[in-house]
Design an enzyme around this catalytic site. Structure first.
Site, mmCIF file in Angstrom:
data_model
loop_
_atom_site.group_PDB
_atom_site.id
_atom_site.type_symbol
_atom_site.label_atom_id
_atom_site.label_comp_id
_atom_site.label_asym_id
_atom_site.label_seq_id
_atom_site.Cartn_x
_atom_site.Cartn_y
_atom_site.Cartn_z
ATOM 1 N N HIS B 102 4.815 -14.344 10.421
ATOM 2 C CA HIS B 102 3.526 -13.753 10.803
ATOM 3 C C HIS B 102 3.366 -12.375 10.159
ATOM 4 O O HIS B 102 2.343 -12.086 9.545
ATOM 5 C CB HIS B 102 3.434 -13.629 12.339
ATOM 6 C CG HIS B 102 2.371 -12.688 12.824
ATOM 7 N ND1 HIS B 102 1.038 -12.994 12.792
ATOM 8 C CD2 HIS B 102 2.443 -11.426 13.330
ATOM 9 C CE1 HIS B 102 0.332 -11.973 13.269
ATOM 10 N NE2 HIS B 102 1.163 -11.006 13.596
ATOM 11 N N ASP B 131 -16.970 -5.364 -15.997
ATOM 12 C CA ASP B 131 -15.912 -6.198 -15.419
ATOM 13 C C ASP B 131 -14.699 -5.313 -15.200
ATOM 14 O O ASP B 131 -14.742 -4.117 -15.439
ATOM 15 C CB ASP B 131 -15.551 -7.365 -16.360
ATOM 16 C CG ASP B 131 -14.911 -8.536 -15.593
ATOM 17 O OD1 ASP B 131 -14.048 -8.281 -14.739
ATOM 18 O OD2 ASP B 131 -15.294 -9.682 -15.856
ATOM 19 N N TRP B 167 10.023 -8.947 9.445
ATOM 20 C CA TRP B 167 9.385 -8.687 8.143
ATOM 21 C C TRP B 167 10.107 -7.562 7.412
ATOM 22 O O TRP B 167 9.985 -7.415 6.205
ATOM 23 C CB TRP B 167 7.893 -8.372 8.313
ATOM 24 C CG TRP B 167 7.564 -6.956 8.699
ATOM 25 C CD1 TRP B 167 7.602 -6.422 9.944
ATOM 26 C CD2 TRP B 167 7.147 -5.895 7.814
ATOM 27 N NE1 TRP B 167 7.245 -5.106 9.907
ATOM 28 C CE2 TRP B 167 6.952 -4.751 8.617
ATOM 29 C CE3 TRP B 167 6.904 -5.801 6.439
ATOM 30 C CZ2 TRP B 167 6.547 -3.526 8.088
ATOM 31 C CZ3 TRP B 167 6.500 -4.574 5.919
ATOM 32 C CH2 TRP B 167 6.325 -3.457 6.732
ATOM 33 N N SER B 195 2.208 -9.647 -8.412
ATOM 34 C CA SER B 195 0.761 -9.758 -8.292
ATOM 35 C C SER B 195 0.141 -8.409 -7.919
ATOM 36 O O SER B 195 -0.827 -7.967 -8.534
ATOM 37 C CB SER B 195 0.430 -10.810 -7.244
ATOM 38 O OG SER B 195 -0.894 -10.681 -6.830
ATOM 39 N N SER B 196 0.740 -7.731 -6.943
ATOM 40 C CA SER B 196 0.183 -6.439 -6.532
ATOM 41 C C SER B 196 0.249 -5.420 -7.646
ATOM 42 O O SER B 196 -0.679 -4.632 -7.839
ATOM 43 C CB SER B 196 0.951 -5.862 -5.348
ATOM 44 O OG SER B 196 0.897 -6.712 -4.277
ATOM 45 N N HIS B 279 7.028 2.953 4.270
ATOM 46 C CA HIS B 279 5.996 3.841 4.787
ATOM 47 C C HIS B 279 4.810 3.974 3.850
ATOM 48 O O HIS B 279 3.672 3.813 4.291
ATOM 49 C CB HIS B 279 6.523 5.192 5.253
ATOM 50 C CG HIS B 279 5.423 5.910 5.951
ATOM 51 N ND1 HIS B 279 5.077 5.648 7.253
ATOM 52 C CD2 HIS B 279 4.485 6.746 5.475
ATOM 53 C CE1 HIS B 279 3.983 6.312 7.564
ATOM 54 N NE2 HIS B 279 3.602 6.989 6.504
ATOM 55 N N GLU B 281 3.807 1.803 1.984
ATOM 56 C CA GLU B 281 3.136 0.508 2.141
ATOM 57 C C GLU B 281 2.120 0.530 3.286
ATOM 58 O O GLU B 281 1.030 -0.008 3.156
ATOM 59 C CB GLU B 281 4.184 -0.591 2.375
ATOM 60 C CG GLU B 281 3.645 -1.915 2.864
ATOM 61 C CD GLU B 281 2.810 -2.664 1.837
ATOM 62 O OE1 GLU B 281 2.952 -2.362 0.629
ATOM 63 O OE2 GLU B 281 2.022 -3.536 2.253
ATOM 64 N N SER B 294 -15.918 5.096 4.822
ATOM 65 C CA SER B 294 -16.658 6.232 4.275
ATOM 66 C C SER B 294 -17.898 5.783 3.518
ATOM 67 O O SER B 294 -18.775 6.599 3.251
ATOM 68 C CB SER B 294 -15.772 7.052 3.342
ATOM 69 O OG SER B 294 -14.623 7.471 4.016
ATOM 70 N N THR B 354 -5.221 13.196 8.119
ATOM 71 C CA THR B 354 -5.853 12.060 8.786
ATOM 72 C C THR B 354 -6.913 12.557 9.757
ATOM 73 O O THR B 354 -8.013 12.007 9.840
ATOM 74 C CB THR B 354 -4.798 11.226 9.535
ATOM 75 O OG1 THR B 354 -3.685 11.026 8.673
ATOM 76 C CG2 THR B 354 -5.347 9.888 9.939
#
Ligand code: HEM
Ligand code: CU
Lengths: 182, 552
Positions: B102, B131, B167, B195-196, B279, B281, B294, B354
């Site tokens: 999960h 593009d 995970w 991929s990322s 972190h 991540e 925003s 933040t």
């Protein structure tokens, strides 16, 4: 090369660099821990004998053993806790027994808590310096000789030396595997 | 490398083509015009071979929705088991596989691909580019993803089962104590990482090189800014994740001892390396959300975003700080006091930028003429609920308190507030905001409001009580629990089922909107700003082949 090509190349290099950095973290971590004593790994080299003794205080040193993965050994110190003066030499005997019916090799890996105390623990002799061969059913007295550095920070009044005991009969020599080994 | 250079040439070709097309259309004018703006190919080939950023964006979004539903059904299994104390439905080993997979699916399969999909769709439209810069690599970075997840999900059906170590795959759980299918997990992560990384390179090159003339850095929409910074984070940490899983692989199968004390390694080092990735991540999963919110809040407050520049700097400082706080996940591993203090203070420091962001959103709404269309509802819910997650984060950052909270449901509550009501709500806000632009149709507003209100209520029934059971000491990742937690867990599970079912409404709304609905004009929301509202709705297959003029 176009400016776009250069950018792509630099980004690709950055990725490769960061991949290498992940592996560079391994030796960096060890160096960092050696300097700071972060992870409680004591030195595995034989120390010199101390010259001074600090008679003004007493430190309690506890010994625990932990058998990893049901290794067929019984290991325990003959005293669970001893009180020592920093600088004074102490000897502790560990009784080790191979409880299986085969000849086996044993390796004990030491660790110290609190971690910062690790670099103040000096061992003159330790069964953890080498692997120990124990024949089937054999019982042996294994010696540890150590002293605590007189520079041990004053707030540390007790520390614990923990041995994790591995059965390395199959994998042979300790440190033969590469990687993070020292 | 090969594909990169090829891509490079191909964009060059495309640019040349576009230039000649412009030349042609000046002389021939309208009759040849339709030919150049040819539509997509027909059938499956369109999707397999496409290099069009809109097609690829749509595929990412659909993929992420599918993963969201699969990952969600695993959460339903978890909540069903935890509905009552005792072991009733699944065996503990399977329960562990469910929590592990999960987490992996939601992080790498749902949230990240959704953001990449939104970036594919919106970044070129927002900066006036025809593009993405590397269209073929773009196709690759999408199409390797289904394989990664097929491997990961496939391992669940193999003998011994899938990954069951969480995970975070801490060693030695993932090395000494894992089963032989761990190699599949490792390869799946490798592919997701590739991929990322390709996606991130593409985003950076696009933003740096393809902005329309006059689109200066400080005019970039915030979604573009936050994605640019996210892409740099990805490039910095995804390779570290790849390194970590590689070390797990070699420790497990090839006899190395990176994390094995017997061979001179150290399992605590695993956690350092993992969280050095981990972190940043979590910020990869929230910065694009900041960008989406925003964009939406000013549109429905009918005001300019308050403190644009401070938003950019706050994002950059969050990204920078995210590299020096990782050990707040490891307070209980026995770090020395100086280390605990350092990581406590740097973690608390992150809440300053933040806080600046939250302040700016609220200030944007202050005395605005607000209206509460569905995207705005999700955006406001984001601001409130994400802030709750930020506060519980602050509580966790207090080292001595974390000794109690660590590995309890309090942590679970924290990261679900920031990820579900944070990241996922922002994605839904973004989808509702731009879906009419993509399809040309307005979605079923009444149904979408039902989706919002049901989600809002159920998500809080689901996650808020977790704070309390966590504080009371219920550990996370456990299939059974002490009796005194029974009532709260039943409530949590009911919230969970309600939230899960509500998401089916989302699927219906999206499906209906693709199929048809009231036609919308180019500017779907009257006060929305940005280049994306200057192209027709639905956005034509090719847009901005001639760069737009940027107003001052
Ligand atoms: C004000 C900002 C934040 C602070 C101070 C903060 C602090 C923390 C701390 C101290 C922990 C470790 C708790 C423990 O395991 O004992 C934690 C866990 C976590 N945080 Fe945050 N956090 C913040 C924002 C976020 C954001 C924005 C995200 C993601 C979008 C996030 C995702 C997570 C996740 C996934 C975990 C749990 C990881 C795991 O153990 O599986 N946090 N946070
Ligand atoms: Cu963190």
């Amino acid at each position: 090369m176009t400016s776009q090509g250069k950018l792509i190349r630099n980004l690709a290099f950055a990725c490769i660099g960061m991949f290498a950095f992940a592996f560079a973290l391994v030796p960096l971590y060890d160096v960092f821990c050696d300097i700071t004593g972060l992870n409680g790994k004591p030195s595995l080299e034989q120390a010199k004998v101390s010259e001074t003794i600090d008679t003004s205080r007493i430190v309690d040193v506890g010994f625990i053993t932990h058998i990893q993965n049901k290794a067929p050994f019984k290991v325990s110190a003959d005293q669970a806790v001893i009180s020592v003066q920093p600088g004074a030499m102490s000897k502790v005997v560990f009784k080790a027994k191979n409880i299986s019916s085969e000849n086996r090799m044993m390796q004990a890996v030491p660790s110290i808590s609190p971690g910062l105390a690790a670099k103040y623990m000096h061992k003159i002799e330790c069964f953890c310096f080498n692997q120990q061969a124990l024949a089937a059913g054999e019982e042996a007295d294994l010696a540890l000789m150590f002293y605590i550095d007189t520079a041990l920070p004053i707030e540390i009044e007790e520390l614990t030396l923990s041995y994790t005991v591995f059965d390395i009969t199959q994998s042979g020599q300790m440190g033969s595997s590469q990687g993070a080994s020292k | 490398m090969n594909s990169i250079t090829q891509d490079n040439e191909s964009t060059q070709e495309q640019l040349d083509q576009i230039k000649t097309q412009e030349g042609v259309s000046i002389t021939d004018h309208d009759d040849t015009h339709t030919e150049h703006h040819h539509g997509p190919e027909k059938g499956i080939k369109r999707w397999l071979y496409t290099t069009n950023h809109k097609d690829i964006g749509s595929m990412y979004l659909v993929f992420s929705l599918v993963m969201f539903l699969i990952g969600g059904s695993m959460a339903m299994v978890i909540r069903a088991e935890l509905f009552q104390p005792g072991l009733q439905l699944v065996d503990p080993h399977f329960f562990n596989q469910m929590t592990t997979v999960h987490g992996l699916i939601m992080v790498f399969g749902a949230v990240m691909p959704a953001f990449v999909g939104l970036a594919n769709w919106m970044v070129p439209l927002m900066i006036g580019a025809p593009d993405m810069a590397l269209p073929r690599m773009n196709n690759w970075s999408f199409w390797i993803l289904p394989f990664a997840f097929a491997i990961l999900l496939g391992s669940l059906f193999m003998e011994g089962g899938g990954p069951a170590f969480g995970w975070t795959f801490y060693a030695p759980l993932s090395t000494t104590y894992s089963n032989d299918n761990t190699a599949l997990f490792v390869f799946a992560i490798h592919i997701m990482g590739m991929s990322s990384i390709m996606g991130a390179i593409n985003v950076i090159v696009t933003i740096v090189n393809m902005r329309a003339p006059g689109m200066t850095w400080m005019k970039l929409p915030l979604f573009v800014w936050t994605w640019l910074i996210t892409a740099f984070l990805l490039i910095a940490v995804m390779p570290v994740l790849a390194g970590t899983v590689t070390m797990v692989l070699t420790d497990k199968y090839f006899g190395t001892s990176f994390f094995n004390a017997m061979g001179g390694g150290d399992p605590v080092m695993f956690q350092h390396i993992f969280w050095f990735f981990g972190h940043p991540e979590v910020y990869i999963m929230i910065l694009p959300a900041f960008g989406i919110v925003s964009s939406i809040i000013p549109a429905f407050s009918r005001k300019k975003l308050f403190g644009y520049a401070s938003m950019v700097y706050a994002t950059a400082s969050i990204a920078f700080l995210s590299f020096i706080v990782w050990a707040h996940h490891m307070f209980t591993t026995g770090m020395p006091l100086a280390g605990e203090l350092f990581f406590m203070y740097t973690t608390m420091l992150i809440s300053v930028p933040t806080g600046v962001k939250v302040f700016n959103w609220v200030a944007t709404m202050w005395r605005g003429s607000l209206s509460f269309e569905v995207p705005m509802l999700f955006a406001i819910a984001f601001v409130v609920l994400f802030t709750i997650g930020g506060f519980s984060g602050l509580m966790l950052a207090i080292t001595p308190a974390d000794f109690q909270y660590h590995d309890t449901y309090f942590v679970v509550a924290h990261f679900h507030y920031v990820l579900v009501t944070g990241a996922i709500f922002s994605i839904m806000a973004g989808v509702y905001y731009w879906l009419p632009k993509w399809t040309g149709n307005m979605f079923d507003i009444a149904l979408a409001k039902w989706h919002f209100w049901l989600s809002l209520v159920s998500v809080n029934v689901l996650f808020f009580p977790m704070h309390f059971v966590g504080l009371a000491g219920m550990p996370r990742r456990i299939p059974d629990y002490a009796l005194q937690f029974a009532d709260f867990n039943a409530i949590i599970s009911i919230g969970g089922f309600a939230f899960g079912l509500s998401q089916l409404l989302f699927v219906v709304v999206v499906y209906k909107c693709i199929k048809g609905g009231d036609k919308v004009p180019a500017k779907v929301w009257d006060a929305a700003e940005g280049l994306e509202w200057e192209v027709d709705s639905p956005a034509p297959y090719h847009t901005f082949e001639t760069p737009p003029k940027i107003k001052n």
